[in-house]
Design an enzyme around this catalytic site. Sequence first.
Site, PDB file in Angstrom:
ATOM      1  N   HIS B  12       6.390  32.385 -44.675  1.00 41.68           N
ATOM      2  CA  HIS B  12       5.752  31.278 -45.391  1.00 41.68           C
ATOM      3  C   HIS B  12       4.221  31.289 -45.235  1.00 41.68           C
ATOM      4  CE1 HIS B  12       6.991  28.706 -41.628  1.00 41.68           C
ATOM      5  NE2 HIS B  12       5.793  29.206 -41.433  1.00 41.68           N
ATOM      6  N   HIS B  59       3.063  22.600 -39.382  1.00 37.58           N
ATOM      7  CA  HIS B  59       1.954  23.209 -38.640  1.00 37.58           C
ATOM      8  C   HIS B  59       0.898  22.154 -38.314  1.00 37.58           C
ATOM      9  CE1 HIS B  59       3.960  26.340 -40.996  1.00 37.58           C
ATOM     10  NE2 HIS B  59       3.581  27.196 -40.096  1.00 37.58           N
ATOM     11  N   HIS B 193       4.207  38.529 -36.402  1.00 37.49           N
ATOM     12  CA  HIS B 193       2.793  38.181 -36.535  1.00 37.49           C
ATOM     13  C   HIS B 193       2.294  37.461 -35.299  1.00 37.49           C
ATOM     14  CE1 HIS B 193       4.589  34.355 -37.791  1.00 37.49           C
ATOM     15  NE2 HIS B 193       3.434  33.781 -38.090  1.00 37.49           N
TER      16      HIS B 193
END
Lengths: 141, 291
Positions: B12, B59, B193
Site C-alpha cells: 500500500h 499510519h 521494506h
Amino acid sequence: MAQDERNWHPPKETHDYDDIPGTVVFDAQRSRLGYNLNKFLYSLMKADNRKAFLADESTYLDQFHLIPEQKTAVMKRDWNTLLDLGGVSYALAKLAFTDQHSYQFMAAEMTGMTQDGYLNMMLAGGRSIEGWRSKKERGEA
Amino acid sequence: MAKIIAGMGTSHTPAIGAALDNGKSGEPYWKPIFDGYAGAQAWMEEHKPDVAIIVYNDHVNAFDFRIIPTFAIGCGSEYPIADEGWGARPVPAVQGYPEMAAHIAQELILNDFDMTIINEMEVDHGLTVPLSVAFGQTQQWPCRVIPLAVNVVQYPAPSGRRCYNLGKAIQKAVESWGEDLKVVIFGTGGMSHQIQGPRAGLINTPFDTAFLDGLSQNPEKLCEIKDIEYMREAGNEAIELVMWLVMRGALGDKVDEVFRFYHVPASSTGVGSIILETGDYHEQTKARTAA
C-alpha cells in the site's frame, strides 16, 4: 493535557531486535519517550498548523513540552536522533511533508546517502540484506 | 449467504497513490507498476465484489498514540480521506457497510478476538492505495468497504499465527451473514521494506518470493515466521506482511492463485500483489466458463 516525559527512565531491558543494525524499533518504551514529540508531529495533519509551525517553529513547538533534545532535533531535521528519541517514522514523515519533501527524501537522509545515491540504490533493487542482518555480525555489538 | 470469493494481497505504498493522483502513472518509473496491476483490475472488473474487507494499518492518521488498538473494525457508514500532511488524496470517500460490519464485529468477539469498534474515522493510504490499485481512478468506489485495522506501528504487532486465525474467524462471520454477497478480503502492506534509520532501503526479493509462494501453497509455514525474522530479513516495516495472513486465513484451505505481480522499487518498497480465489469459487467459475 500534555504528558511529562522529562523524568522518563527507561528500564534496562535487552531485546532480540536490539541486534538489528541501522534500525530503531518503535516499542512501548520508545513510544512513551516520544509521546509529546509524536503529538506535535500529528498536529501537522492540519494545514493551519503546518503554516503556524513554519512561521515560528520554536514558539509552535513550545506548546508540546518536548524535552530539549527533541526540540533541537526537530529544528535541525535530525531524523535519526528523532527516531532515537521516540519519533515514529510515519509521524516524522509529516514533518518532511510539511517541508514539501517526500518520504523517500527523509529515508535517504536517514541513511546518510545523497538523494541520487539512494534513488539509484533503489532502482538497482534496493539495499541488499547481506551484511545488514546483525550488529554482532558487523562487529557493532 | 455472503461468501468470500477471493483474497488480494497488495503493498500500500503511499507513493503509488501519489503517482496516480498526480498523473505520473505513465512515467518510466511508475509504468511497470500500473501495468503490473492491470491484471488485478481486470479481475475485479470481471468478478465485481459487493463488499471489500480491507485489512490494513493506519499510519498515525486515524489513531495517534492516545489509544493503540491491536485489532479494530470499522462499523461506520462513511470514511473520509485523511490529510496525512500534504493534503487529502483526491479520491472518493469510502462507503462502509455498518450492518454487516457490526455483525462481523460481534461474531469475532464471541469467537475470542477482542476487537475495538470504530464508528468514525478517517482512512489513510493504507486503505486507499489498495482501492486505487484494484479499482483504478473512479468517481465512486464500486463496492462497500469494511476496514479492519491492525497495529503494526508500535511493536509488537500481533503474531502471524494470530492474524491467520483471525482470518479464519472472519470467514466464519462473513458466511453467517444472510445476504447473498460476493466478498473480497484484502491483506495489505509490505512487502520487504525498511523506511527508517541507516538501514532504510532494504529489499529482500527472495524473502518476498517465498512469501508469495507460501500464501499459495503452504500458509501454515508462513504462520511460523516470528516478528524478529520479518524485521531482520525483510526490513523493519515488513512486519506489515502479517496482515496478508489475515487475508489468507479467511480463504479456507484450498485456494487457486489467479494473479501475481512483483516489482522493485516503488519509493523504498518491494511491491507485490497476489489474488487467490477460494477453492469453491474457483471451481464454480471454471464450470461456468466451460459451459
